[in-house]
Write a protein that holds these residues in place. Sequence first.
Motif, PDB file in Angstrom:
ATOM      1  N   VAL A   9      -0.744  -3.988 -16.827  1.00  0.00           N
ATOM      2  CA  VAL A   9      -1.654  -4.629 -15.873  1.00  0.00           C
ATOM      3  C   VAL A   9      -1.745  -3.774 -14.607  1.00  0.00           C
ATOM      4  N   VAL A  10      -0.612  -3.284 -14.158  1.00  0.00           N
ATOM      5  CA  VAL A  10      -0.591  -2.437 -12.963  1.00  0.00           C
ATOM      6  C   VAL A  10      -1.349  -1.135 -13.232  1.00  0.00           C
ATOM      7  N   ARG A  11      -1.105  -0.534 -14.399  1.00  0.00           N
ATOM      8  CA  ARG A  11      -1.786   0.725 -14.719  1.00  0.00           C
ATOM      9  C   ARG A  11      -3.304   0.544 -14.711  1.00  0.00           C
ATOM     10  N   ARG A  12      -3.766  -0.533 -15.329  1.00  0.00           N
ATOM     11  CA  ARG A  12      -5.215  -0.767 -15.390  1.00  0.00           C
ATOM     12  C   ARG A  12      -5.807  -1.000 -14.012  1.00  0.00           C
ATOM     13  N   GLY A  13      -5.024  -1.616 -13.145  1.00  0.00           N
ATOM     14  CA  GLY A  13      -5.508  -1.842 -11.785  1.00  0.00           C
ATOM     15  C   GLY A  13      -5.536  -0.558 -10.974  1.00  0.00           C
ATOM     16  N   LEU A  14      -4.575   0.290 -11.281  1.00  0.00           N
ATOM     17  CA  LEU A  14      -4.408   1.523 -10.510  1.00  0.00           C
ATOM     18  C   LEU A  14      -5.417   2.606 -10.909  1.00  0.00           C
ATOM     19  N   ALA A  56      -4.165   7.399 -14.525  1.00  0.00           N
ATOM     20  CA  ALA A  56      -2.916   6.630 -14.567  1.00  0.00           C
ATOM     21  C   ALA A  56      -2.531   6.422 -16.017  1.00  0.00           C
ATOM     22  N   ALA A  57      -1.318   6.832 -16.377  1.00  0.00           N
ATOM     23  CA  ALA A  57      -0.859   6.741 -17.760  1.00  0.00           C
ATOM     24  C   ALA A  57       0.421   5.934 -17.830  1.00  0.00           C
ATOM     25  N   ARG A  58       0.760   5.483 -19.052  1.00  0.00           N
ATOM     26  CA  ARG A  58       1.959   4.668 -19.224  1.00  0.00           C
ATOM     27  C   ARG A  58       2.563   4.866 -20.606  1.00  0.00           C
ATOM     28  N   ARG A  59       3.873   4.923 -20.642  1.00  0.00           N
ATOM     29  CA  ARG A  59       4.604   4.805 -21.907  1.00  0.00           C
ATOM     30  C   ARG A  59       5.728   3.819 -21.659  1.00  0.00           C
ATOM     31  N   LEU A  63       5.273   4.642 -15.664  1.00  0.00           N
ATOM     32  CA  LEU A  63       3.909   4.983 -15.285  1.00  0.00           C
ATOM     33  C   LEU A  63       3.901   6.421 -14.787  1.00  0.00           C
ATOM     34  N   TRP A  64       2.780   7.109 -14.969  1.00  0.00           N
ATOM     35  CA  TRP A  64       2.647   8.396 -14.276  1.00  0.00           C
ATOM     36  C   TRP A  64       1.202   8.683 -13.936  1.00  0.00           C
ATOM     37  N   LEU A  65       1.036   9.410 -12.831  1.00  0.00           N
ATOM     38  CA  LEU A  65      -0.277   9.770 -12.307  1.00  0.00           C
ATOM     39  C   LEU A  65      -0.370  11.289 -12.331  1.00  0.00           C
ATOM     40  N   ALA A  73       3.186  15.372 -12.387  1.00  0.00           N
ATOM     41  CA  ALA A  73       2.661  14.026 -12.176  1.00  0.00           C
ATOM     42  C   ALA A  73       3.563  13.258 -11.222  1.00  0.00           C
ATOM     43  N   VAL A  74       2.969  12.256 -10.578  1.00  0.00           N
ATOM     44  CA  VAL A  74       3.774  11.278  -9.846  1.00  0.00           C
ATOM     45  C   VAL A  74       4.244  10.259 -10.886  1.00  0.00           C
ATOM     46  N   VAL A  75       5.553  10.114 -11.028  1.00  0.00           N
ATOM     47  CA  VAL A  75       6.113   9.200 -12.024  1.00  0.00           C
ATOM     48  C   VAL A  75       6.650   7.962 -11.328  1.00  0.00           C
ATOM     49  N   GLY A  76       6.385   6.800 -11.892  1.00  0.00           N
ATOM     50  CA  GLY A  76       6.881   5.564 -11.285  1.00  0.00           C
ATOM     51  C   GLY A  76       7.558   4.665 -12.294  1.00  0.00           C
ATOM     52  N   HIS A  77       8.593   3.973 -11.829  1.00  0.00           N
ATOM     53  CA  HIS A  77       9.193   2.899 -12.619  1.00  0.00           C
ATOM     54  C   HIS A  77       9.415   1.722 -11.685  1.00  0.00           C
ATOM     55  N   LEU A  78       9.032   0.527 -12.135  1.00  0.00           N
ATOM     56  CA  LEU A  78       9.108  -0.643 -11.260  1.00  0.00           C
ATOM     57  C   LEU A  78      10.500  -1.260 -11.226  1.00  0.00           C
TER      58      LEU A  78
END
Length: 297
Positions: A9-14, A56-59, A63-65, A73-78
Amino acid sequence: MPELPEVEVVRRGLEPAVRGALMAAVTVHDERALTRYPGGAADFEAALTGARLVGAARRGKFLWLPIDGEERAVVGHLGMSGQILLRPAGAGPERFERIRIDLEHPSLGELSVVFADQRTFGSLAIDRLVPTVDSRAGGVGDAAPRVPAQVAHIARDPLDPAFDDVAFRRALARKRSGVKRVLLDQTVISGVGNIYADESLWAARIHPETAAETLSTRAVNRLLTEIRAVLEKALAEGGTSFDAQYVNVNGQAGYFAHSLNAYGRTGLPCPRCGTSIRRDAFMNRSSHFCPRCQRRR
DNA sequence: TATTTTACCTGAGGGC
DNA sequence: TGCCCTCAGGTAAAAT
């Protein structure tokens, strides 16, 4: 708690907000949000400022941008309580704000991406992109066969078209642990956390402590089918929110908490048979299951 | 090597 | 009112 549906959901918004956007300013308020980035705050800010994002991608839960023109890439984990919020330029500070990235978007204009996180288990980082071992797309949202180095050991998630059902069955057959423990092992299958593990096992009528190696092919196929169904339904409902911990990029909660059958329903009747849902201690957390529908073999 | 346990972290909420 | 305790759990390192 963000698991695959919440992160998607976050990826799609981003994605529409970051695609083509220039990072005009980057501010790290709390260096603990960079635990996966050894370079430190000053380097993080300098390295990103002036660079452009392409998507914005996700596995699984990562997440990564990807950055335009770079294999980085900018990598994120919540983590447990991380949020990525989209805010108008100049918006006041969020509660638990750790990092802010001010964007200049070609059509949306100026806006800010805010990484907020109460429990600081989440983080952002800059990481190099490395080729995928199977030469398939790295994840949802990036068609290129590349993935951040720190995500490379994470298995594909069950909603990924390149997820290998046969390899998953073989992996389970080799595991002596309980099946729930294996579902939480992100190197076997990614994206599933405590909530959706409990929900999927309830739906498939499998006891969480069933030894993975003893599951029949039919049982594993049923489990995989239910995992996908649970994740897709949760995604359609905007994810699971119990409190202010999980929200989409606009700060809104999801609705899937109303659809839970086992998780968090200790003592309440099983929606299928009416037996009280039981809660057992499990790895410093909890397992919720129906002792009648989910018999231990 | 495979599996299990622990550390990390902070606010909410219950008991007294 | 306020203090203390428990709980939430994803990941990776440490221990077994």
